[in-house]
Scaffold this motif. Structure first.
Motif: not given
Length: 366
Positions: A208-210, A217-218, A227-230, A248-250
């Protein structure tokens, strides 16, 4: 004379020495104990599926193999999906590196203009920081290599744990006295339920979080949002600390691929909302473990797990402490420790309860 009859300082010294010896042994035997720990948890997770196959007249060995093949197929599907996203990310990596270098140069010029630190001095400081962090990088790589070794050993351990399940359970019952068999049965039953609900809950929560991360992000136009969401959802498996890294990644990707700061602000707001939903709705309702560990102890055991076993220790820490709490709650001498780990906050201090009890005794006639 028994240890419990000794003075407190002797008892505390004996307990401390025992803990130090236990931690030392666990650290020295990490390469053996980590795969066994993962295998034990996954065996408990696959046990219902294996039992279902056995009820349908499939031999035990084939039931175990079928259960493991289904698990491998699910994991392979997830990695295949992520690999397709990683390939797309790799194709755009040169352009991202060029943009990142440009942003880094602008940042260095801003630091020079505002703090009067030359670019050469900044480069030297960065090199020194990287040199000092080599030990941490090496530890992380060792943790990753250890994780790869776990992947090769896991199928073997899981197969034999499920195959010799009855033998292992009989051994546990026979180790303890017969009058304790009821408590042992309760501990084993609660442990199995807690681990199964915890791991299944985590898998559902992570999915669910992914989906929420990737969708946000989309919509914000961040490249490689899926990819970053997963990755962020997987990092979220590390309690409390993983969520910080996931944000931090996105933000970094938005900084590299977009101008201005509106997207970064949007990412931070979106992830804060997702974290709120996760912590207040998903975790209490989906990760419905029978044992609840309070936030303070969760952070402490995750840090201790990282110090002891690295990355695998961070993932194993929470279910391991959940099992300990089940055992503590069943032993009278250890119940205070079980309460310390739990999330039930007393509304009245024990000293106040004692005072009230004394007052009631003073009022009552003799």
């Amino acid at each position: 004379m028994k240890i419990k009859d000794q003075p407190f300082y002797i008892q505390s010294t004996a307990v401390l020495f025992g803990l130090i010896l236990l931690v030392y042994v666990m650290a020295q035997l990490a390469d053996i104990l980590i795969p066994l720990a993962f295998a034990a948890f996954l065996s408990i997770l696959l046990n219902p599926l294996c039992n279902w196959f056995e009820k349908h007249k499939i031999p035990k060995g084939w039931s175990i193999l079928l259960s493991m093949l289904i698990a491998v197929a699910v994991v392979t599907g997830v990695f295949y999906f992520l690999s397709t996203q990683i390939i797309q990310f790799g194709d755009a990596l040169p352009a991202l590196e060029k943009k990142f270098a440009s942003i880094t140069l602008n940042l260095k010029e801003w630091v020079f203009a505002n703090f009067n630190i030359t670019i050469a001095k900044q480069d030297q400081m960065i090199k020194e920081a990287l040199r000092n962090s080599q030990g941490m990088v090496g530890k992380t790589l060792n943790g990753l290599l250890g994780t790869l070794s776990i992947i090769f050993l896991l199928p073997v351990y899981i197969f034999f744990m499920l195959l010799y399940k009855t033998l292992i359970l009989n051994f546990i019952y026979e180790v303890f006295a017969e009058e304790n068999s009821k408590k042992v049965s309760e501990v084993l039953k609660e442990t199995k339920g807690a681990i199964q609900s915890y791991i299944m809950g985590l898998l559902i929560e992570t999915t669910i979080v992914a989906i929420l991360n990737s969708s946000a992000l989309i919509l914000l136009g961040v490249k490689y949002g899926v990819l970053i969401g997963c990755i962020g959802a997987l990092l979220n498996l590390i309690p409390y600390l993983g969520g910080i890294i996931a944000i931090a990644l996105p933000v970094l990707m938005a900084t590299v691929t977009k101008d201005g700061f509106s997207t970064q602000v949007g990412v931070i707001v979106a992830y804060i909302v997702i974290q709120f939903i996760d912590n207040n709705i998903l975790v209490p309702r989906i990760v419905s473990s029978k044992v609840q560990i309070n936030a303070l102890m969760s952070i402490i055991v995750v840090l201790l797990g990282n110090q002891l076993w690295g990355i695998p220790g961070m993932f194993l820490s929470i279910p391991f402490v959940a099992v300990l709490k089940i055992i503590f709650d069943r032993i009278d001498e250890l119940k205070p420790w079980g309460k310390l780990l739990g999330d039930n906050i007393p509304t009245v201090r024990i000293t106040e309860r004692l005072k009230n009890t004394r007052r009631r005794k003073a009022i009552l006639p003799e």
